[in-house]
Scaffold this active site. Structure first.
Site, short mmCIF file in Angstrom:
data_model
loop_
_atom_site.label_atom_id
_atom_site.label_comp_id
_atom_site.label_asym_id
_atom_site.label_seq_id
_atom_site.Cartn_x
_atom_site.Cartn_y
_atom_site.Cartn_z
N ASP A 387 8.87 28.39 -8.03
CA ASP A 387 9.74 29.32 -8.76
C ASP A 387 10.64 30.02 -7.75
O ASP A 387 10.49 31.21 -7.47
CB ASP A 387 8.89 30.32 -9.54
CG ASP A 387 9.72 31.24 -10.42
OD1 ASP A 387 10.95 31.02 -10.53
OD2 ASP A 387 9.14 32.19 -10.99
N CYS A 414 15.93 29.59 -11.95
CA CYS A 414 16.92 30.54 -12.48
C CYS A 414 18.34 30.11 -12.14
O CYS A 414 19.29 30.83 -12.42
CB CYS A 414 16.65 31.95 -11.94
SG CYS A 414 16.74 32.08 -10.14
#
Length: 459
Positions: A387, A414
């Site tokens: 992540d 993201c």
């Protein structure tokens, strides 16, 4: 034929918006020449003025919407075009989701250079408002000398006054009013970035959605607020107020918080949950700002991990261990790595308060700690979860993952452009992209989150 016409700044044109750029700006063409038009919606016919001209493209602003797109709506926020936080609020929600789905797919197809994978429809929000559990408000003076709070205009430090942010929680407005009324009554001045005089710089507000607990942290250019007990008493009467801090930041910096925290009321943390995993959140803790969508993302990550209880998992760029703890209940062992020491401290504490004993956390850069551990100890992990920040994964890290040869890699992203770059690398080194699921964690902004599954070839 190459266009030889020279376009100039301040020229005006009537154009139709035919597409949307990666940052949410409208795209128009004049004889093959590209215009990027701020605040435009796909399908608009606009009169625009060129604001910055380059040989192959120009930026433009709308002078008038001559024929609105069927996707155009009136933003509920009157300062959406000035604030810069909600760049695509003029588009209806279905169009926003369509833009984000296409953004992810185009990046994976063009940058990732893969085509044989399953992409599911983006998961949006039933209610795309009031989703942020954290907000940071700079405090200043307007031209008339009134104390104002709001947000910085795009690429500036000019405060656009706004107490009611439609993506924030309603309590923000109540808290800001109490603080500004107090400042006015007791002549407490906001910080001035030019003179470096004044006291109050920022107000940070957090709300735990599962418990409705509130935390306020007031960032000051000093060590204490005059008549601080009065302010504390007034804030403590707000329903849900659980924790109040001040934070000292006397530096000439754009960094919001300084190093010194002063706890002045209640507990030193608020408690929230993602699913049935409990988290204690302090003023400097990182915690996903949209807990509703985060739960959906983590459920997907858990599904893609395919855990049966016998697997070893590495969670790289693990933050406060939120994904680690979510996975740990279904895994044999989870290792987490994060560069921020305070985050790892929170991760260990969060494991403790949840009675989770099959996790181990390391402080350091994932691209250094993970390869070094693997070099010294060898070992094997069936599943790797990453992540990373917007820059994506370091290539050294990806090389180590390839060397370990896990069965599955779950990538939480993201930034779909750097995600696509890393997908391409892994695809070139024996890992096949299987599934892509996009999430709208930030309605009205250009940002989109993804969870993808890659499996070792032949698995």
């Amino acid at each position: 034929m190459e266009n030889t016409y020279t376009y100039k700044k301040n020229e005006t044109y009537e154009v139709e918006i035919i597409d949307v750029g990666t940052s949410g700006e409208g795209i128009a063409k004049i004889d093959g020449y590209t215009l990027f038009v701020k605040d435009a919606v796909r399908g608009d016919v606009c009169l625009v003025k060129l604001t910055k001209v380059q040989p192959k493209y120009a930026y433009a602003m709308i002078l008038e919407v001559l024929k609105p797109s069927p996707h155009r709506v009136t933003p509920v926020c009157p300062i959406a075009d000035k604030c810069g936080g909600c760049k695509i609020m003029a588009a209806d929600y279905e169009e926003q989701l369509n833009f984000k789905q296409n953004k992810v797919k185009n990046n994976i197809d063009k940058i990732g250079k893969v085509s044989d994978y399953q992409m599911y429809p983006i998961i949006g929000m039933d209610n795309p408002y009031n989703y942020r559990n954290k907000a940071q408000f700079p405090i200043g003076l307007d031209k008339e000398g009134n104390i104002v709070s709001g947000f910085f205009a795009g690429r500036t430090h000019a405060i656009i006054p706004n107490e009611k942010c439609h993506v924030g929680v309603p309590e923000n407005e109540v808290i800001l009013k109490v603080i500004k009324d107090f400042m006015k009554e007791f002549h407490v001045m906001p910080y001035n970035e030019t003179t470096r005089k004044g006291l109050v710089r920022n107000v940070i507000i957090r709300k735990a959605f599962a418990t409705s607990e509130l935390m306020v942290c007031i960032v000051i250019n000093g060590n204490k607020i005059p008549n601080q007990e009065v302010l504390k008493d007034r804030l403590s009467k707000i329903t849900g107020m659980t924790s109040i801090f001040t934070n000292t930041n006397t530096q000439k910096t754009n960094v919001i918080m300084g190093d010194k925290l002063h706890h002045i009321y209640g507990r030193e943390y608020i408690t929230d949950y993602i699913g049935d995993v409990k988290f204690n959140i302090s003023p400097k803790s990182f915690f996903q700002v949209n807990p509703v969508q985060t739960k959906k993302m983590y459920d997907t990550a858990l599904e893609y991990a395919g855990l049966t209880g016998n697997e070893t998992v590495w969670d790289l760029y693990c933050g406060i261990g939120s994904i680690s703890l979510f996975l740990a209940k279904s895994a044999k062992k989870v290792f987490g790595v994060e560069i921020i020491p305070d985050a790892i401290k929170d991760a260990k504490n969060n494991a403790k308060i949840n009675d989770i004993e099959n996790t181990e956390f390391f402080v350091g850069k994932s691209e250094e700690v993970f390869p070094e551990y693997y070099r010294k100890n060898g070992g094997y992990a069936e599943v790797i979860v990453v992540d990373p920040p917007r820059k994506g994964c370091d290539e050294v890290l990806l090389k180590t993952i390839v060397s370990m040869r896990p069965e599955r890699m779950v990538y939480v992203s993201c930034d779909s452009a750097t995600l696509a770059r890393d997908i391409h690398y892994m695809n070139e080194h024996g890992y096949k992209l299987k599934k892509v699921q996009a999430f709208d964690n930030f309605p009205f902004s250009e940002h989109v989150e993804c969870v993808v599954l890659m499996s070792r070839a032949g698995r």
